[in-house]
Design an enzyme around this catalytic site. Structure first.
Site, PDB file in Angstrom:
ATOM      1  N   LYS A 110       0.821  -1.204   0.000  1.00 37.11           N
ATOM      2  CA  LYS A 110       0.000   0.000   0.000  1.00 37.11           C
ATOM      3  C   LYS A 110       0.863   1.266   0.000  1.00 37.11           C
ATOM      4  CE  LYS A 110      -3.963  -2.314   0.568  1.00 37.11           C
ATOM      5  NZ  LYS A 110      -3.615  -3.734   0.717  1.00 37.11           N
TER       6      LYS A 110
HETATM    7  C1  LIG Z   1      -4.274  -4.899   0.384  1.00 33.72           C
HETATM    8  C2  LIG Z   1      -3.477  -6.134   0.315  1.00 33.72           C
HETATM    9  C3  LIG Z   1      -3.735  -7.127  -0.632  1.00 33.72           C
HETATM   10  C4  LIG Z   1      -4.907  -7.041  -1.580  1.00 33.72           C
HETATM   11  O1  LIG Z   1      -4.752  -5.981  -2.530  1.00 33.72           O
HETATM   12  P1  LIG Z   1      -6.026  -5.411  -3.297  1.00 33.72           P
HETATM   13  O2  LIG Z   1      -5.536  -4.254  -4.066  1.00 33.72           O
HETATM   14  O3  LIG Z   1      -7.002  -5.019  -2.222  1.00 33.72           O
HETATM   15  O4  LIG Z   1      -6.546  -6.514  -4.143  1.00 33.72           O
HETATM   16  C5  LIG Z   1      -2.897  -8.219  -0.698  1.00 33.72           C
HETATM   17  N1  LIG Z   1      -1.864  -8.358   0.160  1.00 33.72           N
HETATM   18  C6  LIG Z   1      -1.592  -7.434   1.101  1.00 33.72           C
HETATM   19  C7  LIG Z   1      -0.449  -7.659   2.014  1.00 33.72           C
HETATM   20  C8  LIG Z   1      -2.373  -6.289   1.207  1.00 33.72           C
HETATM   21  O5  LIG Z   1      -2.096  -5.365   2.130  1.00 33.72           O
END
Ligand SMILES: *Cc1c(COP(=O)(O)O)cnc(C)c1O
Length: 494
Positions: A110
């Site tokens: 993120k």
């Molecule tokens: C948010 C997240 C995901 C999923 O990503 P999306 O964009 O919501 O599909 C997968 N792995 C981790 C560690 C995340 O923080």
């Protein structure tokens, strides 16, 4: 270039407005009206660039009301928050690579978008001469919350509230969020799961009366979830970056298509990969990896999206999601921009908890996406086997992706080179990762962190060290129908 709503194409705004609003007023999601096209020579040029220049190059083609120099400044400032390379590509086996997206301040992917997005949002406010205070509401499955808090803490003219599922995040994720610094932040647990929190937040965005009341106080709402296009556009850059790294290292030939395997929850990350493909990146298959909450696997196999099913809490909590918001953007694009059809599907989802797409639509999706899921046991085994085979430690989300890829490759003959998208540091999920390696379950999260470090010798990321010594600042818990009251209270205290 303008952005249009998936539920009404006539609702058209410039990039800065799409970022500032976060979601369209009609409840739809903003999408690019058209896609830029990167050529082979663009990719060759980018192979020579450091990551911030690659990022600024991609952003400048999508965010056309920002100058390249502005974007480069933001990309450079964001990059400085990373420990070393922003997104190194690691070769683990013949034809298999891992792009590591967890070297940012909060140790999850993120950060790739949320370290640059606050700059975009502040600049968007200036460009639009927006004098209202911006209040960002975030529903998080664990990682968005902390990354958004880090990005927006103490930002001028912007406040941020984060709602996380009370029992639905790892102990480390919770400690990261509740110990956050900053005078413009609020973190609240919600009794319910991520979907409950996301739905409540989306309902607030759709509540015109409440929005008016806030505006009268000089407060405008926005979002830092992947429903905000400002999250997705920066994510396109690392797919291109992985590709040009392969090209630059002579691992692939010009124009050679590769696969990406993406551990998926809200469908934001994999949608960014699709947008990269739309922009000319040679992608063979997008492999959508789910955990036991395998609603997307079922959808891509049968064309019905049905939320009437058990919600499981898994070792990959950031993927414990049943309503994947960004699927709406994919369906909009694959349908050729059929906003009426999307509105009707989303109405079905809201009223009946499910929707179905046509056979032709399903066939179109099938040519783009391969979907699979991993049971909890497979995830655990994958962490153990991968560590034993390659001395490479996977977090549970990335292990889901590896497991799905292994099943995929065993069931079809696809010899395209493959990049696994690694979304988190294993230390964020130390209890489960340590268990996978040793079959010993340590209940204390901080103890598990130390034990995992002693066992593997891998450095603990800075942001996760000494978390146990910090005092939590936020301990509020609300029911899902009290989220609006929590917003009211935060606003009145300001
Ligand atoms: C948010 C997240 C995901 C999923 O990503 P999306 O964009 O919501 O599909 C997968 N792995 C981790 C560690 C995340 O923080």
């Amino acid at each position: 270039m303008n952005y249009i709503s998936t539920r009404n194409k006539n609702n058209k705004v410039p990039p800065s407005k799409a970022i500032l609003d976060g979601i369209a007023a009609d409840g739809g999601l903003y999408v690019p009206e058209s896609f830029p096209l990167f050529t082979d020579s663009d990719f060759e040029g980018m192979a020579e660039m450091p990551y911030p220049e690659r990022l600024a190059t991609v952003l400048s083609r999508f965010l056309t009301d920002f100058t390249y120099q502005e974007l480069l400044d933001y990309a450079t400032a964001a990059d400085a928050k990373f420990d070393g390379d922003s997104c190194p590509l690691v070769k683990v086996d013949d034809d298999v690579y891992i792009i590591e997206l967890f070297h940012g301040p909060t140790s999850a992917f993120k950060d790739m978008a949320l370290s640059v997005m606050p700059y975009l949002m502040k600049a968007a406010k200036d460009k639009l001469n927006e004098k209202n205070k911006t209040l960002i509401l975030v529903a998080t499955s664990g990682d968005t919350g902390k990354a958004a808090l880090e990005g927006f803490k103490d930002a001028d003219g912007i406040d941020i509230m984060v709602f996380y599922p009370f029992d639905g995040v790892s102990g480390i994720q919770k400690a990261q969020m509740t110990t956050t610094e900053g005078n413009n932040v609020c973190v609240t647990a919600v009794k319910g799961n991520f979907d409950d929190a996301q739905t409540a937040v989306k309902n607030i965005f759709g509540d015109k009366e409440f929005g008016e009341k806030l505006l009268n106080k000089g407060i405008a709402l926005s979002s830092a979830n992947s429903i905000n296009i400002g999250r997705l556009i920066p994510q396109i850059a690392y797919y291109i970056s992985a590709y040009v790294d392969l090209l630059g290292a002579g691992e692939t030939e010009k124009g050679e298509a590769v696969n990406f395997v993406v551990p998926t929850g809200n469908f934001g990350n994999i949608l960014a990969a699709y947008y990269a493909k739309k922009s000319g990146l040679p992608i063979n298959k997008l492999i959508c990896a789910s955990n036991k909450n395998n609603i997307l696997t079922d959808f891509f196999s049968a064309g019905e999206y049905d939320t009437d099913r058990t919600f499981y809490k898994t070792a990959s909590p950031s993927m414990d999601i049943l309503v994947s918001s960004n699927l709406e953007r994919l369906l909009f694009d694959v349908s050729g921009g059929d906003d009426k059809m999307i509105s009707s599907l989303m109405k079905d989802l809201k009223q009946n908890g499910k929707f179905s797409v046509s056979h032709s639509m399903l066939a179109a999706l099938d040519s783009l996406i391969a979907a699979g899921y991993a049971e909890e046991k497979e995830t655990t085994l994958t962490i153990e086997n991968f560590y034993n085979s390659y001395e490479y430690l996977l977090d549970p989300h990335t292990a889901v992706a590896v497991s799905v890829y292994e099943n995929y490759i065993n069931s079809c003959s696809d010899d395209a080179k493959t990049v696994i998208v690694s979304t988190a540091s294993p230390y964020k999920f130390a209890v489960d990762v340590y268990y996978a390696l040793t079959s010993t379950r340590v209940t204390d999260h901080f103890n598990a962190l130390k034990k995992l470090n002693a066992y593997t010798g891998l450095d603990i990321p800075d942001g996760l060290q000494d978390l146990d010594l910090k005092t939590p600042r936020f301990n509020g818990v609300v029911k899902k129908d009290e989220i609006k009251d929590a917003v009211r209270q935060f606003v009145s205290e300001k």
